[in-house]
Design an enzyme around this catalytic site. Structure first.
Site, PDB file in Angstrom:
ATOM      1  N   GLU A 230       0.823  -1.230   0.000  1.00  0.00           N
ATOM      2  CA  GLU A 230       0.000   0.000   0.000  1.00  0.00           C
ATOM      3  C   GLU A 230       0.846   1.265   0.000  1.00  0.00           C
ATOM      4  O   GLU A 230       0.508   2.263   0.637  1.00  0.00           O
ATOM      5  CB  GLU A 230      -0.979  -0.024   1.186  1.00  0.00           C
ATOM      6  CG  GLU A 230      -1.971  -1.179   1.113  1.00  0.00           C
ATOM      7  CD  GLU A 230      -2.927  -1.251   2.299  1.00  0.00           C
ATOM      8  OE1 GLU A 230      -2.875  -0.355   3.166  1.00  0.00           O
ATOM      9  OE2 GLU A 230      -3.728  -2.211   2.359  1.00  0.00           O
ATOM     10  N   GLU A 338      -5.419  -7.884  -0.701  1.00  0.00           N
ATOM     11  CA  GLU A 338      -6.267  -7.590   0.460  1.00  0.00           C
ATOM     12  C   GLU A 338      -7.565  -6.981  -0.042  1.00  0.00           C
ATOM     13  O   GLU A 338      -7.569  -6.189  -0.989  1.00  0.00           O
ATOM     14  CB  GLU A 338      -5.628  -6.569   1.411  1.00  0.00           C
ATOM     15  CG  GLU A 338      -4.603  -7.076   2.372  1.00  0.00           C
ATOM     16  CD  GLU A 338      -4.148  -5.978   3.336  1.00  0.00           C
ATOM     17  OE1 GLU A 338      -5.004  -5.180   3.782  1.00  0.00           O
ATOM     18  OE2 GLU A 338      -2.947  -5.909   3.614  1.00  0.00           O
TER      19      GLU A 338
END
Length: 418
Positions: A230, A338
């Site tokens: 991320e 995710e």
């Protein structure tokens, strides 16, 4: 799609034309060229050529191959901390098994406890106990034929929320960093930086942990490692506001070369997993370390599924299509590393979120995604419903659809097929 060749048999007939004459009424001869079989670029013989580690263990090679092949027909469904964290701390079987009757096909663990400065390696130490729990989870998952993936919430900068005299509290969240660290810390871990030796020490711990993950026959257990995930957001200290694309690439490349070449770790597949901000391949590849450093092209995506209905699902599918096409071209693995929609006492489930919106995002436009992972359930909320939840039937429908794979429909992932 440069490297994906359709499996077909092409038979060519070449007719040799010669002039006819009254003296030679025989028909022209026909020359038949033997059939030519065109196959996929990836084979059991050449699989290592597409991997980061050409010296990977046999089980790691098999995992790469089987994940890539799995995406043609199914995607593995799993959850972070599936054997460690449960809704309302219920314990027992994984929450996925409670609801569906089968364990997940992929389980996520984390190295945060392994490399935390407070882990002193003693049995009474809480951080060491968590390290042992994560190692046990990985071993148990492997024994069941489940895929393992490992994230790394690396604590580095000092946490401003603790007293300045306390040298033990560190953070991975940018919001908890001192302002002075925000502009310097990531750069300091690069080769030549003031914290580079510190960073190597953390990687030494990762290497040591990896070497202890062994199966019943003493073989090293493979896992998918996704460091600095991320990074396109700025909530972690390795985020976009704190390093340039080139600095990010340098750090990622160093992780791979240090673990693989210096430490001799050969049971890792390396995942590149930004959040969901990238919608074009050009942007997605802006921080990409290169094909020689990445096995898995991933994406974390919660935002497009935040109660946005089919519109959000279509946006997510377009992004997954982008990384699926890249993975096909590069002969890599594509994954939704995710995702989820968290239900709590104050946030209700979305009707048909799993079976309609999520499933369509993962299957529309003939995309090839190898796995999907939900985040961990805990005392206060869930990403995967337990049997009494109002959306349990929706999840069970999703998990039993033709392209969804729990462990009961997962092929043997750690052996190359004949």
């Amino acid at each position: 799609m440069k490297n994906l060749l359709l499996k077909s048999i092409v038979t060519s007939f070449i007719i040799v034309v010669s002039s006819c004459s009254k003296d030679d009424p025989k028909p022209d001869p026909v020359v038949v060229v033997p059939p030519v079989e065109v196959t996929d670029a990836l084979t059991t013989q050449n699989v290592k050529t597409y991997m980061v580690d050409k010296n990977a263990t046999a089980e790691t090679v098999a995992l790469f191959y089987n994940l890539k092949k799995l995406a043609k027909t199914k995607f593995a469904v799993g959850q972070q901390d599936a054997f460690l964290s449960f809704y309302k701390d219920a314990g027992g079987d994984s929450d996925i098994k409670k609801t569906t009757g089968n364990d997940p096909a992929i389980v996520g663990s984390d190295l945060s406890f392994v490399t935390d400065i407070r882990n002193d390696g003693t049995d009474s130490n809480w951080f060491y106990q968590e390290e042992v729990k994560n190692a046990t989870q990985i071993k148990n998952a492997y024994a069941k034929g489940i895929i393992n993936t490992v994230s790394w919430h690396l604590r580095g900068p000092k946490n401003k929320n603790y007293p300045a005299t306390d040298n033990e509290e560190y953070t991975f969240y940018a919001s908890s960093m001192f302002d002075a660290d925000k502009s310097t810390f990531f750069r300091s871990i690069l080769p030549g930086g003031t914290e580079h030796d510190w960073f190597k020490g953390k990687l030494d711990q990762v290497a040591d942990f990896s070497s202890k993950l062994k199966g019943s026959k003493g073989e090293l257990i493979p896992f998918i490692f996704r460091p600095f995930h991320e990074f396109d957001g700025s909530w972690f200290w390795w985020g976009a506001d704190f390093c340039s694309p080139e600095e990010y690439k340098t750090a990622y490349q160093f992780i791979v070369t240090y673990l693989r070449d210096t430490k001799g770790v050969h049971n890792i597949l390396y995942a590149f997993s930004p959040d969901n901000s990238y919608s074009t391949s050009t942007n997605y590849l802006s921080h990409y370390p290169g094909d020689t450093y990445v096995d898995v092209l991933g994406m974390d995506n919660y935002g497009d599924f935040n109660n946005l209905g089919q519109t959000g699902a279509d946006k997510a599918n377009a992004k997954l299509k982008m990384i699926s096409d890249l993975a096909i071209t590069k002969v890599k693995i594509a994954a939704m590393t995710e995702t989820g929609y968290r239900v709590t006492a104050t946030v209700s489930p979305v009707t048909n979120w799993f079976s309609t919106y999520l499933y369509s995002a993962l299957t529309a436009n003939n995309i090839q995604i190898s796995y999907i992972m939900f985040w961990n359930n805990n005392l206060d909320g869930y990403w995967v419903p337990t049997p009494t939840a109002s959306n349990a039937a929706d999840f069970k429908t999703f998990a039993t659809k033709s392209k969804s794979a729990l462990v009961n429909t997962l092929p043997s992932m750690y052996v190359l097929p004949n």
